[in-house]
Design a protein around this motif. Structure first.
Motif, short mmCIF file in Angstrom:
data_model
loop_
_atom_site.label_atom_id
_atom_site.label_comp_id
_atom_site.label_asym_id
_atom_site.label_seq_id
_atom_site.Cartn_x
_atom_site.Cartn_y
_atom_site.Cartn_z
N THR A 238 0.86 -1.18 0.00
CA THR A 238 0.00 0.00 0.00
C THR A 238 0.89 1.24 0.00
O THR A 238 2.11 1.14 0.10
CB THR A 238 -0.91 0.03 1.25
OG1 THR A 238 -0.12 -0.26 2.41
CG2 THR A 238 -2.02 -0.99 1.14
N GLY A 239 0.26 2.39 -0.12
CA GLY A 239 1.02 3.64 -0.12
C GLY A 239 1.64 3.90 1.24
O GLY A 239 1.08 4.64 2.07
N PHE A 240 2.79 3.30 1.48
CA PHE A 240 3.42 3.33 2.80
C PHE A 240 3.60 4.76 3.31
O PHE A 240 3.29 5.06 4.46
CB PHE A 240 4.76 2.60 2.73
CG PHE A 240 5.68 2.89 3.89
CD1 PHE A 240 5.42 2.36 5.13
CD2 PHE A 240 6.79 3.71 3.72
CE1 PHE A 240 6.25 2.63 6.20
CE2 PHE A 240 7.63 3.97 4.78
CZ PHE A 240 7.35 3.43 6.03
N GLN A 241 4.13 5.65 2.47
CA GLN A 241 4.42 7.00 2.94
C GLN A 241 3.17 7.72 3.40
O GLN A 241 3.15 8.35 4.47
CB GLN A 241 5.10 7.79 1.82
CG GLN A 241 6.48 7.29 1.46
CD GLN A 241 7.13 8.13 0.37
OE1 GLN A 241 6.54 9.09 -0.13
NE2 GLN A 241 8.34 7.79 0.00
N LYS A 242 2.11 7.63 2.62
CA LYS A 242 0.88 8.34 2.98
C LYS A 242 0.27 7.78 4.25
O LYS A 242 -0.19 8.54 5.13
CB LYS A 242 -0.13 8.26 1.83
CG LYS A 242 -1.38 9.10 2.06
CD LYS A 242 -2.36 8.97 0.91
CE LYS A 242 -1.78 9.61 -0.34
NZ LYS A 242 -2.73 9.54 -1.48
#
Length: 306
Positions: A238-242
């Motif tokens: 998944t979008g780890f940073q977000k």
């Protein structure tokens, strides 16, 4: 003398194209294939002092610990799967719909302006996107709560503090950020459709809806299949940073995913072997999904990755 059908002849004839490919090839070799050697530490109690070769081999110890000992493992898997299922259901079709909408627009000036505006969020960093979300969803000063209170007479909602809101916030922000950029490949597929098909359809009495359904949409299907197969390769990611920027102790129940867990165990706790084992599990699932989806696509259509 170099034979015309030999490898040397082909390399010499197309050397400019191969030189253009070289940076991309080197990137994948250095950053994708060479690090695969480090996967071995998933089966070790890795020690920085001993190194990869001398660390103790423990087999599937870390995999067993993740699935049977860690109390949060199934919650992490559930959250990761649910976010990606919602992403496939809502985010994946969004660029397809928008690309068809752009194609159907007759006003060229409005079409160009709309396309340019839709591309803009793609160039914003994830940190900026997360900052915008936090600001807009603030219960005190956020514009969303301002509208809820002033226009609809509702009480302010602590969006980022309620677990049930996190998935909707994440997926909707993904759509807003990536929908415009995602239309590029679909618009290219539409541009490759033979214009005579539309002319023939008009002569047969097909209206714009029928042309869109039976010509435009069908012309996009090969690209849709390829992108869908590639998307499944990242299904367990998944979008780890977000997520890292948006999650907190109040919404952990739905926001804590495998990638954030790996970050905490691997980077913050320096448990490199355990984190590598969990990351390897993600990669294996992605590989299985890609192979399975590609086999189904090849069986039921003429389009596949290989």
């Amino acid at each position: 003398m170099i034979q015309r059908n030999g490898i040397g002849y082909v390399l010499k004839k197309h050397r400019a194209l191969y030189l253009l490919m070289l940076p991309g090839i080197l990137y994948y070799i250095i950053f994708k294939y060479v690090p695969m050697y480090g996967v071995i530490i998933a089966f070790q109690d890795y020690s920085i002092g001993r190194g990869v070769l001398d660390s103790k081999f423990v087999g599937f110890k870390h995999f067993i610990e993740f699935f049977y000992v860690n109390p949060d493992s199934w919650k992490l898997i559930r959250n990761t799967v649910m976010l990606n299922v919602y992403d496939l259901l809502f985010h994946f079709p969004a660029p397809i719909i928008l690309a068809i909408f752009f194609h159907e627009l007759k006003n060229k000036m409005f079409k160009r302006i709309a396309q340019s505006i839709s591309y803009m969020p793609h160039f914003l960093s994830t940190v900026v996107i997360a900052g915008i979300l936090v600001t807009f969803l603030s219960p005190q000063t956020g514009i969303i709560n301002f509208l809820l209170v002033k226009v609809f007479g509702m009480e302010p909602i602590l969006f980022l503090g309620l677990p049930e809101w996190f998935r909707a916030i994440y997926v909707s922000s993904e759509i807003w950020q990536k929908i415009g950029w995602g239309t590029i490949l679909y618009l290219a597929a539409i541009a490759g459709i033979d214009p005579t098909l539309y002319e023939a359809a008009k002569m047969d009495g097909a209206n714009r809806y029928h042309q869109m359904r039976h010509i435009t949409f069908i012309g996009m299907v090969p690209v849709m299949i390829i992108l869908f197969v590639l998307t499944l390769g990242h299904f367990m990611e998944t979008g780890f940073q977000k997520i890292l920027l948006l999650y907190n102790s109040m919404n952990y129940e739905t926001s804590d995913v495998i990638n954030t867990f790996v970050y905490r165990r691997g980077i913050l706790d320096a448990d490199f072997s355990f984190a590598t084992a969990v990351g390897l599990f993600q990669s294996v699932i992605g590989l299985i999904l890609v192979i399975g989806a590609n086999r189904i696509a090849r069986k039921h259509s003429e389009t596949s990755l290989w």
